[in-house]
Design an enzyme around this catalytic site. Structure first.
Site, PDB file in Angstrom:
ATOM      1  N   ASP A   1       0.871  -1.074  -0.040  1.00  0.00           N
ATOM      2  CA  ASP A   1      -0.113   0.223  -0.082  1.00  0.00           C
ATOM      3  C   ASP A   1       0.867   1.373  -0.171  1.00  0.00           C
ATOM      4  OD1 ASP A   1      -1.757  -1.683   2.522  1.00  0.00           O
ATOM      5  OD2 ASP A   1      -2.062  -1.650   0.329  1.00  0.00           O
TER       6      ASP A   1
ATOM      7  N   SER B   1      15.291  10.677   1.148  1.00  0.00           N
ATOM      8  CA  SER B   1      16.729  10.525   0.591  1.00  0.00           C
ATOM      9  C   SER B   1      17.616  10.767   1.811  1.00  0.00           C
ATOM     10  CB  SER B   1      16.567  12.001  -0.275  1.00  0.00           C
ATOM     11  OG  SER B   1      17.925  12.213  -0.829  1.00  0.00           O
TER      12      SER B   1
ATOM     13  N   ASP C   1      18.260   2.433  -4.906  1.00  0.00           N
ATOM     14  CA  ASP C   1      19.334   2.246  -6.194  1.00  0.00           C
ATOM     15  C   ASP C   1      20.731   1.750  -5.360  1.00  0.00           C
ATOM     16  OD1 ASP C   1      21.508   4.709  -6.608  1.00  0.00           O
ATOM     17  OD2 ASP C   1      19.850   5.002  -5.180  1.00  0.00           O
TER      18      ASP C   1
HETATM   19  O1  DEZ Z   1      26.052  11.714  -1.019  1.00  0.00           O
HETATM   20  C1  DEZ Z   1      25.016  11.652  -0.333  1.00  0.00           C
HETATM   21  O2  DEZ Z   1      24.840  12.185   0.637  1.00  0.00           O
HETATM   22  C2  DEZ Z   1      24.127  10.444  -0.889  1.00  0.00           C
HETATM   23  O3  DEZ Z   1      24.795   9.457  -1.415  1.00  0.00           O
HETATM   24  C3  DEZ Z   1      23.076  10.835  -2.071  1.00  0.00           C
HETATM   25  O4  DEZ Z   1      22.657  12.152  -1.945  1.00  0.00           O
HETATM   26  C4  DEZ Z   1      21.872   9.646  -1.700  1.00  0.00           C
HETATM   27  O5  DEZ Z   1      20.789  10.238  -1.932  1.00  0.00           O
HETATM   28  P1  DEZ Z   1      19.663   9.265  -2.072  1.00  0.00           P
HETATM   29  O6  DEZ Z   1      19.972   8.196  -3.074  1.00  0.00           O
HETATM   30  O7  DEZ Z   1      19.533   8.674  -0.706  1.00  0.00           O
HETATM   31  O8  DEZ Z   1      18.594  10.156  -2.401  1.00  0.00           O
HETATM   32 MG    MG Z   2      19.893   6.567  -4.152  1.00  0.00          MG
END
Ligand code: DEZ
Ligand code: MG
Length: 299
Positions: free
Chosen positions: A21, A59, A248
């Site tokens: 969900d 993120s 990823d």
């Molecule tokens: O360098 C960083 O801070 C992170 O690798 C990068 O910004 C990852 O961001 P995310 O893939 O979690 O959006």
């Molecule tokens: Mg990422």
């Protein structure tokens, strides 16, 4: 360890989506590379919304606050709503304020960008450093000029495109001279994807401090660590069994999902590749994987 299931066609996509969900969706390497939205991503996200799925964007990039992310999503014409974004800068500020109960009169010295500053301000946490130390005249450099603010009780380090020796020297001095001073990272991703390759990430910014101090941080708040999930759960009533983390990076996104008892979908548009989960010594295995989140756009 179970085999990851590769999703490759519409019927596989439909039966996968029916299992969940709520989707916690990573940003860098899943939705975009820098300011370039990945192909069919907007369409795929609207398919999920039309199916009534709850979307949260999670993120580790601490350079941008929730407010900054709302602006970025809108600028890139990606549908977004208040409360749908959780970044490592917010998870850090939330944890320092509400879990650590950081003393009101104390300050956090920041090696980092505007995202951290905006989130510390949103939680009413006093701070020093960041942009105030981004420019300095090296011609009359004198170590005696490194003045310590006695109110600093912690150092928080995140991605900082303006990092420099002055910031490192100040952060080091706070931590080296006061054993009570706490040492935190917003996240420790070594790299992040941009421009079709990878670049030093938040973890790479902190590495010189860790080397100089000969000490690991007292806490790291972003994925795969628990504070990020605690912060999300505090704000939203999630059912882990019906929630899936889409990312990823295996050592942040997928491990975060696995640690949190969530489903996990790994996409091949960012840092890690298919052989990273198929290799004999692979140790982080997602439940599912697919070429790109954008592939859901065919539904
Ligand atoms: O360098 C960083 O801070 C992170 O690798 C990068 O910004 C990852 O961001 P995310 O893939 O979690 O959006
Ligand atoms: Mg990422």
């Amino acid at each position: 360890m179970s085999e990851p299931v590769k999703l490759t066609d519409a019927s596989a996509y439909e039966s996968f989506l029916d299992k969940y969900d709520t989707f916690l969706i990573d940003c860098d390497g899943v939705i975009w590379h820098g300011n370039n939205v990945l192909p069919n991503l907007r369409e795929a996200l609207s398919v999920l919304r039309k199916k009534g799925k709850k979307l949260l964007f999670v993120s580790n990039n601490s350079a941008t606050s929730r407010k900054g992310y709302l602006k970025k999503f809108k600028k890139l014409n990606i549908e977004i709503h208040d409360g749908e974004v959780f970044g490592s800068a917010y998870a850090s500020a939330y944890y320092i304020k509400n879990v650590l109960k950081f003393p009101k009169e104390k300050k956090v010295y920041v090696v980092g960008d505007v995202g951290i500053i905006e989130e510390l301000e949103s939680e009413g946490i006093r701070y020093a450093g960041a942009n105030e130390d981004s420019n300095f005249d090296t011609s009359n450099w004198d170590y005696a000029n490194i003045k310590q603010d006695p109110e600093v009780g912690a150092v928080l380090c995140g991605f900082d495109i303006h990092v420099n020796y002055l910031k490192y020297a100040k952060a080091f001095t706070y931590l080296n001279s006061n054993p009570e001073c706490l040492f935190f990272l917003t996240n420790d991703d070594p790299t992040f994807p941009a421009n079709g390759t990878v670049y030093p990430g938040g973890g790479a910014i902190a590495a010189p401090l860790i080397t100089a101090l000969g000490r690991n941080p007292d806490g790291i708040f972003g994925k795969p660590n628990k504070p990020m999930l605690d912060c999300i759960i505090q704000h939203l009533n999630l059912n882990p069994e019906r929630t899936c983390m889409i990312g990823d990076r295996l050592d942040t996104d997928i491990l975060f999902g696995t640690n949190g008892g969530l489903g996990t979908l790994f996409v091949l548009t960012g840092v890690n590749k298919e052989q990273d989960i198929l290799a004999k010594d692979a140790r982080i295995i997602p439940d599912y994987y697919m070429a790109s989140l954008g592939d859901f756009s065919i539904l």
